[in-house]
Motif scaffolding. Structure first.
Motif, PDB file in Angstrom:
ATOM      1  N   TRP A  45       0.579  -1.365  -0.127  1.00  0.00           N
ATOM      2  CA  TRP A  45       0.360   0.002   0.345  1.00  0.00           C
ATOM      3  C   TRP A  45       0.900   1.256   0.071  1.00  0.00           C
ATOM      4  CZ3 TRP A  45      -1.589   4.363   3.072  1.00  0.00           C
ATOM      5  CH2 TRP A  45      -2.895   4.129   2.937  1.00  0.00           C
ATOM      6  N   THR A  50      -2.689   0.402  -3.074  1.00  0.00           N
ATOM      7  CA  THR A  50      -3.792  -0.453  -3.712  1.00  0.00           C
ATOM      8  C   THR A  50      -3.412  -1.856  -2.592  1.00  0.00           C
ATOM      9  OG1 THR A  50      -2.557  -1.858  -4.538  1.00  0.00           O
ATOM     10  CG2 THR A  50      -2.917   0.253  -5.935  1.00  0.00           C
ATOM     11  N   ASP A  55      -5.963  -3.629  -6.636  1.00  0.00           N
ATOM     12  CA  ASP A  55      -7.580  -2.406  -6.251  1.00  0.00           C
ATOM     13  C   ASP A  55      -7.378  -0.967  -5.303  1.00  0.00           C
ATOM     14  OD1 ASP A  55      -9.398  -1.769  -5.741  1.00  0.00           O
ATOM     15  OD2 ASP A  55     -10.922  -3.635  -5.882  1.00  0.00           O
ATOM     16  N   ASP A  56      -6.957  -0.034  -6.041  1.00  0.00           N
ATOM     17  CA  ASP A  56      -7.076   0.788  -5.081  1.00  0.00           C
ATOM     18  C   ASP A  56      -8.130   1.515  -4.929  1.00  0.00           C
ATOM     19  OD1 ASP A  56      -8.108   1.836  -7.653  1.00  0.00           O
ATOM     20  OD2 ASP A  56      -6.544   3.095  -7.863  1.00  0.00           O
ATOM     21  N   LYS A 117       3.817  -1.600 -12.037  1.00  0.00           N
ATOM     22  CA  LYS A 117       2.378  -2.420 -10.986  1.00  0.00           C
ATOM     23  C   LYS A 117       1.852  -3.823 -10.433  1.00  0.00           C
ATOM     24  CE  LYS A 117      -2.474  -1.622  -9.291  1.00  0.00           C
ATOM     25  NZ  LYS A 117      -3.500  -0.966  -9.322  1.00  0.00           N
TER      26      LYS A 117
END
Length: 541
Positions: A45, A50, A55-56, A117
């Motif tokens: 994070w 995320t 998933d952010d 990412k």
């Protein structure tokens, strides 16, 4: 990259402030739900904003807190120290911020540290990579593998193999697909041609060929017509006398021709017998002088005799035609003479004229029926002959198509060999970093025998679905280490549930040049983070 310090507040399990040092080999122990995995969440994070799946939008703060805070100290690959802080407020996004080395920054500036990412998530959270679709896994690895010039691989083929390919294909997958499409096209053409053969054969099988009939009463019909003509026409003695002379002259010509034909036929029979005797025997004598013939003389004699026979045959054909013409004329003139001798007034023979007309009509109908029958037989013969010729042509066409298919198979074998060599050359930069894990990166479909790119991860030749938990973890670590090497990143490796992998020595395999965080469940214990190397030194002392 190396993480050295972690501090959180209001983040997941940690409602209050939590801070810890992170070591080269960090042991994270504690009971279930004590926050071991939260360490991994916090690292990811801090860099990405995320959760573990990327998933952010998910709120990772503690349910009792309005905001969550993570502070991370790390050393980049160049050896520079950094402090990264990320804060997020549950209710007011304007309060959110990212700080790097005491300066507010935007997310895009952090990308210099984690590159990509998906790559970052795949290495730190190994489950992320394994739960991606094979195409996505392959794409991620492909992004970090060096470009391979297929021409360099093509040049390793033999001259014969190169000649089959007729040049180096630029798009191997498309080239192989085109070969397969052509193969299917030729196979469909074979099916079509075989259908035509079946149709032609059905014509042959269903057609009955009757014999050609001959109307043998032409002379009789001709005489009857002539007689009818004379019965209906007045005659006189002068005409009869003239007609007798004509008939006598034709009789002489006919007799002369008959004798010529008979003599010529006898000569041909004798000549043919001598010709065959000389032709089929090597030890022969000249038919004229009686001397023994040498081979050259025998061949010359055979040629000359054949020419004589052919000339005699042509002469006989000519005489036969003349004979038929004379014979036809004689029949006509005899009819005229017969009528002139026996009829002086057609009114005297009305009954005979009627009978003659009926007979002529019957003969003409009989002749017409025979001609109609023969026309049908001729058409059927032609249809059967055409069908047989078509079958021969179609079989030749099928042989040609089979030849094209066989050639395509040879070319496809070489193309697929080239494609495999190309894939192996490209993938060797990844596979050289794997030990027990194997990546199957192509397959040949059973349906059309086409080589297609694939991506299947195997551990000791077993698919992931058949692996134990410890084997799955071992697989994930090999993949993570391989990604670190091909992408030249050296991100930390997080080993979860390490207690299920007692038989694996991950520290010896990966801790030499990569930071490792080892998580292990200890029933009923609070969260503890310690330096593995200190513990190892104590045990050694």
């Amino acid at each position: 990259m190396k993480i050295t310090y972690l501090k959180t507040n209001g983040f997941r399990k940690f409602e209050d402030t939590f801070e810890t040092q992170i070591y080269d080999i960090t042991e994270i122990t504690g009971g279930n739900a004590k926050g071991k995995t939260t360490i991994l969440y916090a690292i990811i994070w801090a860099f990405l904003g995320t959760n573990l799946t990327g998933d952010d939008k998910v709120w990772l703060g503690n349910k009792k807190c309005e905001g969550c805070y993570v502070e991370l100290h790390f050393i980049d690959n160049a050896g520079n120290n950094h402090i990264l802080i990320r804060y997020r407020n549950r209710y007011d996004s304007k309060m959110n911020f990212i700080m790097l080395d005491n300066k507010k920054i935007e997310q895009k500036y952090l990308q210099t540290f984690y590159k990509d990412k998906k790559l970052f998530l795949s290495i730190l959270n190994l489950n992320y990579f394994l739960h991606k679709k094979p195409t996505e896994q392959k794409e991620l690895i492909d992004n970090y593998l060096p470009e391979i010039d297929i021409k360099a691989v093509y040049n390793k083929l033999s001259d014969y193999e190169k000649s089959l390919l007729e040049g180096c294909p630029t798009n191997m997958a498309q080239y192989i697909q085109e070969l397969n499409d052509n193969k299917k096209m030729y196979e469909n053409q074979i099916k079509t041609v075989k259908g035509k053969i079946d149709y032609a054969q059905s014509i042959i099988d269903s057609t009955t060929i009757d014999k050609i009939l001959t109307f043998e009463k032409d002379e009789e019909l001709s005489l009857d017509r002539q007689q009818l003509s004379y019965l209906t026409t007045d005659k006189n003695s002068a005409i009869r006398t003239k007609q007798e002379k004509i008939v006598n002259e034709l009789e002489k010509q006919k007799s002369t021709l008959e004798k010529q034909i008979d003599d010529l036929f006898s000569k041909m029979q004798e000549g043919k017998k001598k010709y065959l005797s000389i032709k089929n025997t090597t030890d022969v004598c000249c038919p004229l002088c009686g001397q023994k013939l040498e081979e050259k003389g025998r061949l010359t004699t055979i040629i000359n005799m054949k020419k004589d026979l052919e000339a005699s045959y042509d002469k006989k054909v000519k005489l036969d035609k003349e004979f038929l013409i004379i014979k036809g004329k004689l029949a006509v003139e005899k009819a005229k003479l017969y009528s002139a001798q026996n009829v002086s007034n057609n009114e005297e023979y009305p009954g005979q004229i009627t009978t003659l007309k009926e007979k002529i009509s019957h003969l003409e109908q009989e002749k017409m029926d025979i001609e109609k029958h023969n026309n049908i037989v001729t058409i059927n013969q032609k249809n059967v002959m055409t069908s047989k010729e078509d079958i021969t042509k179609f079989n030749i066409k099928i042989q040609e198509l089979h030849g094209l298919i066989e050639n395509i198979k040879k070319v496809k074998d070489i193309a697929q060999k080239l494609y495999i060599n190309y894939l192996e050359e490209k993938m060797k930069y990844a596979t050289k970093h794997l030990k027990n894990v194997k990546i199957q990166y192509y397959k040949v479909s059973k349906e059309d025998e086409i080589l297609k790119e694939d991506f299947i991860i195997l551990y000791k030749n077993n698919e992931l679905k058949n692996l134990s938990r410890s084997e799955t973890i071992a697989t994930m670590l090999e993949i993570g280490n391989m990604l670190n090497k091909v992408a030249n990143t050296n991100f930390p490796l997080f080993i979860d549930d390490s207690e299920s992998c007692a038989d694996f020595n991950f520290i010896e395999d990966y801790a030499k040049d990569t930071q490792i965080l080892i998580s292990r469940v200890q029933k009923g214990q609070e969260l503890t983070i310690s330096n593995y190397n200190d513990k190892a030194m104590q045990i050694a002392a």
